[in-house]
Design an enzyme around this catalytic site. Sequence first.
Site, PDB file in Angstrom:
ATOM      1  NE  ARG A 144      28.652 -29.328   1.928  1.00 43.32           N
ATOM      2  CZ  ARG A 144      27.731 -28.518   1.386  1.00 43.32           C
ATOM      3  NH1 ARG A 144      27.932 -27.996   0.217  1.00 43.32           N
ATOM      4  NH2 ARG A 144      26.616 -28.244   2.028  1.00 43.32           N
ATOM      5  CB  SER A 181      22.368 -44.730   8.988  1.00 46.90           C
ATOM      6  OG  SER A 181      22.910 -43.428   8.814  1.00 46.90           O
ATOM      7  NE  ARG A 197      36.967 -30.402  11.659  1.00 42.53           N
ATOM      8  CZ  ARG A 197      38.189 -30.851  12.008  1.00 42.53           C
ATOM      9  NH1 ARG A 197      38.316 -31.700  13.023  1.00 42.53           N
ATOM     10  NH2 ARG A 197      39.251 -30.461  11.345  1.00 42.53           N
ATOM     11  CG  PHE A 257      23.834 -51.888  -1.170  1.00 43.70           C
ATOM     12  CD1 PHE A 257      24.476 -50.655  -1.329  1.00 43.70           C
ATOM     13  CD2 PHE A 257      22.530 -52.016  -1.646  1.00 43.70           C
ATOM     14  CE1 PHE A 257      23.833 -49.587  -1.945  1.00 43.70           C
ATOM     15  CE2 PHE A 257      21.890 -50.952  -2.266  1.00 43.70           C
ATOM     16  CZ  PHE A 257      22.527 -49.738  -2.414  1.00 43.70           C
ATOM     17  CE1 TYR A 272      24.592 -40.335   2.439  1.00 44.98           C
ATOM     18  CE2 TYR A 272      22.942 -41.528   3.712  1.00 44.98           C
ATOM     19  CZ  TYR A 272      24.263 -41.258   3.414  1.00 44.98           C
ATOM     20  OH  TYR A 272      25.259 -41.906   4.099  1.00 44.98           O
ATOM     21  CB  VAL A 289      32.538 -38.732   9.401  1.00 48.21           C
ATOM     22  CG1 VAL A 289      33.449 -37.689  10.044  1.00 48.21           C
ATOM     23  CG2 VAL A 289      32.533 -38.586   7.886  1.00 48.21           C
ATOM     24  CB  VAL A 295      28.637 -43.278   4.091  1.00 50.73           C
ATOM     25  CG1 VAL A 295      28.783 -41.782   4.354  1.00 50.73           C
ATOM     26  CG2 VAL A 295      28.517 -43.553   2.604  1.00 50.73           C
TER      27      VAL A 295
HETATM   28  C1  LIG Z   1      26.374 -39.268   8.590  1.00 52.47           C
HETATM   29  C2  LIG Z   1      27.839 -38.842   8.700  1.00 52.47           C
HETATM   30  C3  LIG Z   1      28.647 -39.660   7.710  1.00 52.47           C
HETATM   31  C4  LIG Z   1      27.919 -37.355   8.361  1.00 52.47           C
HETATM   32  O1  LIG Z   1      29.290 -36.982   8.254  1.00 52.47           O
HETATM   33  P1  LIG Z   1      29.772 -35.468   8.493  1.00 52.47           P
HETATM   34  O2  LIG Z   1      31.172 -35.392   8.048  1.00 52.47           O
HETATM   35  O3  LIG Z   1      29.445 -35.056   9.860  1.00 52.47           O
HETATM   36  O4  LIG Z   1      28.841 -34.673   7.477  1.00 52.47           O
HETATM   37  P2  LIG Z   1      29.140 -33.207   6.867  1.00 52.47           P
HETATM   38  O5  LIG Z   1      29.770 -32.363   7.928  1.00 52.47           O
HETATM   39  O6  LIG Z   1      29.902 -33.320   5.596  1.00 52.47           O
HETATM   40  O7  LIG Z   1      27.676 -32.709   6.566  1.00 52.47           O
HETATM   41  C5  LIG Z   1      27.186 -32.414   5.278  1.00 52.47           C
HETATM   42  C6  LIG Z   1      25.769 -31.913   5.449  1.00 52.47           C
HETATM   43  O8  LIG Z   1      24.958 -33.001   5.930  1.00 52.47           O
HETATM   44  C7  LIG Z   1      24.334 -32.624   7.163  1.00 52.47           C
HETATM   45  N1  LIG Z   1      24.273 -33.849   8.000  1.00 52.47           N
HETATM   46  C8  LIG Z   1      25.303 -34.634   8.331  1.00 52.47           C
HETATM   47  N2  LIG Z   1      24.867 -35.659   9.075  1.00 52.47           N
HETATM   48  C9  LIG Z   1      23.540 -35.497   9.202  1.00 52.47           C
HETATM   49  C10 LIG Z   1      22.541 -36.250   9.873  1.00 52.47           C
HETATM   50  N3  LIG Z   1      22.828 -37.368  10.550  1.00 52.47           N
HETATM   51  N4  LIG Z   1      21.262 -35.818   9.801  1.00 52.47           N
HETATM   52  C11 LIG Z   1      20.966 -34.676   9.110  1.00 52.47           C
HETATM   53  N5  LIG Z   1      21.895 -33.930   8.458  1.00 52.47           N
HETATM   54  C12 LIG Z   1      23.154 -34.340   8.514  1.00 52.47           C
HETATM   55  C13 LIG Z   1      25.219 -31.570   7.746  1.00 52.47           C
HETATM   56  O9  LIG Z   1      24.518 -30.755   8.657  1.00 52.47           O
HETATM   57  C14 LIG Z   1      25.631 -30.809   6.501  1.00 52.47           C
HETATM   58  O10 LIG Z   1      24.551 -29.999   6.097  1.00 52.47           O
HETATM   59  P3  LIG Z   1      24.765 -28.632   5.268  1.00 52.47           P
HETATM   60  O11 LIG Z   1      25.309 -29.047   3.934  1.00 52.47           O
HETATM   61  O12 LIG Z   1      23.408 -28.053   5.188  1.00 52.47           O
HETATM   62  O13 LIG Z   1      25.755 -27.833   6.052  1.00 52.47           O
HETATM   63  C15 LIG Z   1      28.368 -39.063  10.124  1.00 52.47           C
HETATM   64  O14 LIG Z   1      27.569 -38.340  11.019  1.00 52.47           O
HETATM   65  C16 LIG Z   1      28.428 -40.504  10.555  1.00 52.47           C
HETATM   66  O15 LIG Z   1      29.394 -41.195  10.308  1.00 52.47           O
HETATM   67  N6  LIG Z   1      27.346 -41.013  11.213  1.00 52.47           N
HETATM   68  C17 LIG Z   1      27.326 -42.377  11.748  1.00 52.47           C
HETATM   69  C18 LIG Z   1      27.397 -43.443  10.664  1.00 52.47           C
HETATM   70  C19 LIG Z   1      26.314 -43.247   9.641  1.00 52.47           C
HETATM   71  O16 LIG Z   1      25.147 -43.063   9.960  1.00 52.47           O
HETATM   72  N7  LIG Z   1      26.718 -43.288   8.363  1.00 52.47           N
HETATM   73  C20 LIG Z   1      25.821 -43.152   7.240  1.00 52.47           C
HETATM   74  C21 LIG Z   1      25.482 -44.529   6.780  1.00 52.47           C
HETATM   75  S1  LIG Z   1      24.243 -44.495   5.522  1.00 52.47           S
END
Ligand SMILES: CC(C)(COP(=O)(O)OP(=O)(O)OC[C@H]1O[C@@H](n2cnc3c(N)ncnc32)[C@H](O)[C@@H]1OP(=O)(O)O)[C@@H](O)C(=O)NCCC(=O)NCCS
Length: 420
Positions: free
Chosen positions: A117, A140, A113, A420, A145, A106, A104
């Site tokens: 979601r 992470s 943005r 995983f 989640y 972005v 996962v």
């Molecule tokens: C984590 C990640 C995938 C989030 O992607 P994103 O497109 O920015 O997330 P979204 O904009 O769809 O956010 C959805 C919701 O999650 C929240 N959110 C996103 N990342 C978050 C984080 N790191 N900590 C807390 N909340 C988070 C957003 O604020 C949003 O909240 P809302 O529904 O209350 O508005 C991205 O920050 C990323 O790639 N991080 C680095 C790699 C990583 O950690 N991946 C996850 C592996 S398990």
Amino acid sequence: MQFAHLCATVWIVADTSHTSQTPTELTVRSAGEADWPAMALVGATCFGVWQPPEAVDVWRSMMPPDSAVVVCDGPDVVGMALFLDLQVTVPGGALLPMAGVSWVAVLPTHRRRGALRKMFEELHVRMAAKPYPLAGLEASEAGIYGRFGYGPATVLHRRSIDRRAAVFHRDVPDPGGVRVVRAAEHGDHLEEIYERWRLQTPGGLHSPRALWDEVLADREAFRGGGSAYFCLLHADGFALYRVHSGEEKSTVEITKLTAVTPQAHIALWRALLGMDLMATVNVGATHGDVLPYLLTDHRLVRTTGVDDALWLRMLDIPAVLQARSYSADLSVVLDVSDGVLGGGGRFALDVSGGRARCVPTDAAADAHLDLSVLGSLYLGAHRAAAFARAERLRCRDSAVVAALDAAFATDVPAELGFGF
Ligand SMILES: CC(C)(COP(=O)(O)OP(=O)(O)OC[C@H]1O[C@@H](n2cnc3c(N)ncnc32)[C@H](O)[C@@H]1OP(=O)(O)O)[C@@H](O)C(=O)NCCC(=O)NCCS
């Protein structure tokens, strides 16, 4: 003159784009074969690690069809998410298909943005259609989640042992039977022992042979600065570890310690703590690990951190609740909320003789909780009483909390089979 004009033109263009450009719409679609190089770049950028292509191929071989999505900004892939076809052991030994969410990410240029979601909405529709009753992931960051109905379902204690001072208690036997081997030459043994372990351990996962081969390939990229694998092998257990050599002291980092019997566990620890030139041994363990009881001085086993490992989201609540065994009878109506992805509902859960019947109901609820809390209770690693004190489990009265605690308690501590 001409050059200055050109520069001015460029500046004006750059400035306009900076101030007036509105974000383009992000679209989600299935990942196709041609997307994988772009996905590798997204993964490497977000996680800071270039995955060897051979390792990616192994994980890809564990994906069911249509289980990866990408999010795009125009032609560019800017995010991705996928799930693996996994099988998890639940309390009592039943095996459930589990969609293992992974990769996962972005890009930092497109975060917050709604890309995650959007991808999650699409992925969970696909999981439910397969159908998978349960989804799992490793997080992470712990804040991401819960909103999607995932709750931490296992607890890993990071332990550090001062080996030089460790003395076994006089009552603890010395069963022996441990061999020092090259791990890659004993894949069959390791696989067979792991298989026995995972079938009796909630959170255990089936590991296909291809994944074993990938682990035992022992790639430099995954050694974290440590040595190649060392392996201690017993008929009923094994320890895979690396040595991290410092200027003043060397540390044993255990990556996997699996013991199917108490004797194997003791025998492996006798070997591990017998390494004269190593100062420290680090290991991840469940709260039920008996190592402190093996030593005359239990304080030598220090807990340096506590991690969650497996997070669970129930996709088919009745099927998942009926799959596990229970430690006490229970009759309760659960009102389960699931804000973002719209699962949940009201369910009558009746347990008798260790087995459950769970059906949707309109009856008045005895307990209200979020789906993520139900995920945390499921494998027995977290207590209903703790969530009740935190007001995240709201029960008709305290007897309901006690009954939930008694029913969901497990003998075997839950432990995630592999990352995983
Ligand atoms: C984590 C990640 C995938 C989030 O992607 P994103 O497109 O920015 O997330 P979204 O904009 O769809 O956010 C959805 C919701 O999650 C929240 N959110 C996103 N990342 C978050 C984080 N790191 N900590 C807390 N909340 C988070 C957003 O604020 C949003 O909240 P809302 O529904 O209350 O508005 C991205 O920050 C990323 O790639 N991080 C680095 C790699 C990583 O950690 N991946 C996850 C592996 S398990």
